[in-house]
Write an enzyme that holds these catalytic residues in place. Structure first.
Site, PDB file in Angstrom:
ATOM      1  N   HIS A 181       0.873  -1.180   0.000  1.00  0.00           N
ATOM      2  CA  HIS A 181       0.000   0.000   0.000  1.00  0.00           C
ATOM      3  C   HIS A 181       0.910   1.231   0.000  1.00  0.00           C
ATOM      4  O   HIS A 181       1.683   1.449   0.938  1.00  0.00           O
ATOM      5  CB  HIS A 181      -0.935  -0.003   1.213  1.00  0.00           C
ATOM      6  N   GLU A 184       1.831   3.804   2.892  1.00  0.00           N
ATOM      7  CA  GLU A 184       2.250   3.315   4.208  1.00  0.00           C
ATOM      8  C   GLU A 184       3.775   3.425   4.338  1.00  0.00           C
ATOM      9  O   GLU A 184       4.501   2.434   4.379  1.00  0.00           O
ATOM     10  CB  GLU A 184       1.690   1.897   4.420  1.00  0.00           C
ATOM     11  N   GLU A 382       0.952  -4.714  10.954  1.00  0.00           N
ATOM     12  CA  GLU A 382       0.485  -3.341  10.739  1.00  0.00           C
ATOM     13  C   GLU A 382       1.317  -2.527  11.722  1.00  0.00           C
ATOM     14  O   GLU A 382       1.179  -2.672  12.946  1.00  0.00           O
ATOM     15  CB  GLU A 382      -1.016  -3.196  11.058  1.00  0.00           C
TER      16      GLU A 382
HETATM   17  O1  0X9 Z   1      -7.166  -3.422   4.407  1.00  0.00           O
HETATM   18  C1  0X9 Z   1      -6.047  -3.933   4.291  1.00  0.00           C
HETATM   19  O2  0X9 Z   1      -5.607  -4.366   3.236  1.00  0.00           O
HETATM   20  C2  0X9 Z   1      -5.148  -4.040   5.521  1.00  0.00           C
HETATM   21  N1  0X9 Z   1      -5.196  -2.843   6.307  1.00  0.00           N
HETATM   22  S1  0X9 Z   1      -4.559  -1.472   5.745  1.00  0.00           S
HETATM   23  O3  0X9 Z   1      -4.897  -0.410   6.643  1.00  0.00           O
HETATM   24  N2  0X9 Z   1      -2.993  -1.601   5.761  1.00  0.00           N
HETATM   25  O4  0X9 Z   1      -4.992  -1.261   4.417  1.00  0.00           O
HETATM   26  C3  0X9 Z   1      -5.652  -5.154   6.362  1.00  0.00           C
HETATM   27  C4  0X9 Z   1      -5.794  -6.418   5.634  1.00  0.00           C
HETATM   28  C5  0X9 Z   1      -5.068  -7.456   6.347  1.00  0.00           C
HETATM   29  N3  0X9 Z   1      -4.192  -8.082   5.518  1.00  0.00           N
HETATM   30  C6  0X9 Z   1      -2.941  -7.650   5.434  1.00  0.00           C
HETATM   31  N4  0X9 Z   1      -2.519  -6.674   6.199  1.00  0.00           N
HETATM   32  N5  0X9 Z   1      -2.160  -8.274   4.602  1.00  0.00           N
HETATM   33 ZN    ZN Z   2      -1.986  -1.598   4.008  1.00  0.00          ZN
END
Ligand code: 0X9
Ligand code: ZN
Length: 532
Positions: A181, A184, A382
């Site tokens: 992402h 981040e 995270e």
């Molecule tokens: O929504 C997502 O993809 C992740 N949260 S974020 O805020 N970084 O976008 C959570 C999904 C969980 N899966 C992974 N982190 N791979």
């Molecule tokens: Zn993410």
């Protein structure tokens, strides 16, 4: 450490680009609003609205989810009379404040930024050219144990740089990739630090890790998006691949995997930040990752898709609230990471399966690696952010970069000890017996909610009977998190299992797991995904 000279084309003036981003934070947010809802407030109706509008969850902190909503989605919530906290102004002003803070992004050019001493390098965020130059430096300074590689090319023709550390062709592989992402920013800093820490010959913990494992590290898995966040819109999340028939660009790479593709938590709307793409792996950057993990599946012992923010370490599943057959192993390593991070920084990372710990997110990396590649230890970080660091958690104040790096490295080290113990030593986790003594409750649930485990964990009847140890005398792994990496390294050193033996153990365990999963799926005890 000597760093390679970087081509002049890479040494773009980051200063001008950063200023451009600074001017655009507010306009790029447009009419969208950032709201916070606690998990308990998200009723089925709200869940449906968020889903229908492909609402983007931007992060999570202190029990609250942060969502970025379009005016239409907000209108839908308003028409249902939903009460929410509007954090838009706070979010934007935090981002602006951070971007305007001194040295927020290193602006001296790739070569100068990349050749800074450790403390200085990690006191600013670094753009792609600087990250790549630093990785080139790692390879140039450590030719005998590193090699620079690429997962493949992205849509805009960039490499998804990959650094191999300590590969002798046989040791189990630990694969970390950051920055999938784009916004981040704290995560590429971690992958870079991780490589640096592993190459630090004075770091005993690192030396022990390298005895047992090969590392493969990609600092920026979505480099097109990352460059876009530095040049145009620092809140950009997705890839930069256009969508046919839509004016909206990009796909959420963490919804683009085949496992559970198009299920809960993914959007079919190309304008959404959680758009899953037209078909699985139609994004070059996710397809390259898939090719890599498919190729090395039998050797990868642990993979981590590193994200931000909210302070989590999570395990499968993401796309369903069903529990995987390896839940007890996951719980054990999750808790080892929790303990290690708490002992280091005091932060209490939340742990557990993605779907039940934050929200359902189908078509994601974690589930693909677990289900398709049969990599038991498929986790996702995270990083710290949000809350006390200001809502702009993707890019928290730079004073967080080093503490974040260190706590995450401590967590990684604890995970690797746990994984070795489970997969190589063969000490399977022992579930905690429930009061009815007929079933088991895993330690994670008891650990998270010590007073209400049996009532709320919902696992007593779910934990498959095959997780019950046959002999009650089976070894229970002793926690060592409070010992810290240096002392822990001595314990780890004692393991002394040959690398070839380790990789064999991984393969045998994986075969066993696959058979076990097949058997369980056949018995209909677990609802595995519909695979596309
Ligand atoms: O929504 C997502 O993809 C992740 N949260 S974020 O805020 N970084 O976008 C959570 C999904 C969980 N899966 C992974 N982190 N791979
Ligand atoms: Zn993410």
């Amino acid at each position: 450490m000597k760093f390679l000279t970087v081509a002049a084309t890479l040494a773009t003036s980051a200063f001008a680009l950063t200023n451009h981003v600074k001017e655009n934070v507010r306009s790029n947010f447009g009419e969208d609003k950032l709201i916070a809802l606690s998990k308990g407030e998200i009723t089925d109706v709200i869940h449906q609205i968020l889903h229908d509008h492909g609402v983007d969850s931007v992060g999570h902190q202190d029990g609250k989810m942060h969502f970025k909503l379009s005016p239409n989605a907000l209108e839908a919530l308003d028409s249902e009379g939903v009460l929410y906290h509007d954090h838009t102004e706070e979010f934007i002003s935090n981002m602006e404040r951070n971007l305007n803070s001194e040295n927020f992004v290193c602006s001296e050019g790739a070569e100068a930024c990349a050749s800074q001493q450790l403390d200085e390098f990690y006191s600013s965020y670094q753009d792609l050219a600087a990250l790549e130059a630093r990785f080139e430096g790692f390879a140039a300074s450590n030719p005998s144990i590193t090699s620079l590689d690429s997962l493949g090319k992205t849509f805009e023709g960039r490499d998804q740089t990959l650094l191999w550390i300590g590969d002798d062709g046989s040791k189990p592989i630990v694969f970390y990739f950051c920055g999938i992402h784009a916004r981040e920013w704290i995560t590429p800093m971690f992958c870079t630090y991780m490589a640096e820490a592993l190459l630090d010959t004075s770091n005993e913990a690192s030396q022990e890790l390298l005895k047992n494992y090969t590392f493969a590290i990609t600092p920026s898995a979505n480099p097109d998006g990352y460059v876009h966040t530095h040049e145009v819109d620092n809140a950009w999340r997705k890839t930069r691949q256009p969508n046919e028939g839509s004016r909206c660009i990009g796909t959420d790479p963490n919804r683009n995997y085949a496992t559970g593709f198009g299920g809960p938590g993914a959007s079919a709307n190309p304008c959404s930040d959680t758009y899953h793409g037209e078909f699985p792996f139609d994004q070059m950057c996710t397809n390259n990752i898939k090719t890599f993990t498919d190729n090395f599946a039998s050797r990868i012992i642990h993979v981590n898709d590193v994200h931000a923010y909210g302070e989590y370490w999570m395990s499968p599943f993401a796309g369903t609230t069903n529990l995987p057959v390896d839940v007890a192993a996951h719980d054990q390593c999750n808790k080892a990471v929790y303990d290690a991070i708490k002992a280091n920084s005091g932060l209490e990372f939340k742990i557990g399966p993605v779907a039940t710990t934050i929200y359902e997110a189908s078509g994601g990396a974690v589930d693909y690696f677990y289900e398709e590649n049969a990599i038991i230890h498929s986790y996702t970080y995270e990083a710290r952010g949000g809350g006390r660091t200001g809502l702009a958690g993707f890019q928290p104040p730079t004073s967080n970069i080093m503490p974040s790096n260190i706590e995450m490295y401590e967590g990684l080290y604890a995970a690797m000890k746990c994984i070795w113990d489970l997969e190589v030593e063969g000490n399977d986790p022992v579930p905690v017996p429930c009061e009815d003594s007929k079933s088991n409750c895993n330690s994670f649930s008891c650990f998270q909610e010590p007073n209400s485990c049996k009532e709320t964990c919902g696992l007593c009847s779910e934990v498959a009977e095959e997780n019950v140890p046959e002999t009650p005398t089976q070894t229970v792994v002793t926690e060592q998190a409070d010992l810290g990496p240096l002392v822990g390294a001595v314990v780890f050193l004692g393991i002394g299992v040959a690398a070839v033996g380790a990789i064999m153990a991984v393969m045998v365990h994986k075969m066993g797991k696959q058979q076990n999963q097949d058997a369980v799926a056949n018995e209909g005890k677990l609802n595995h995904f519909e695979l596309n």
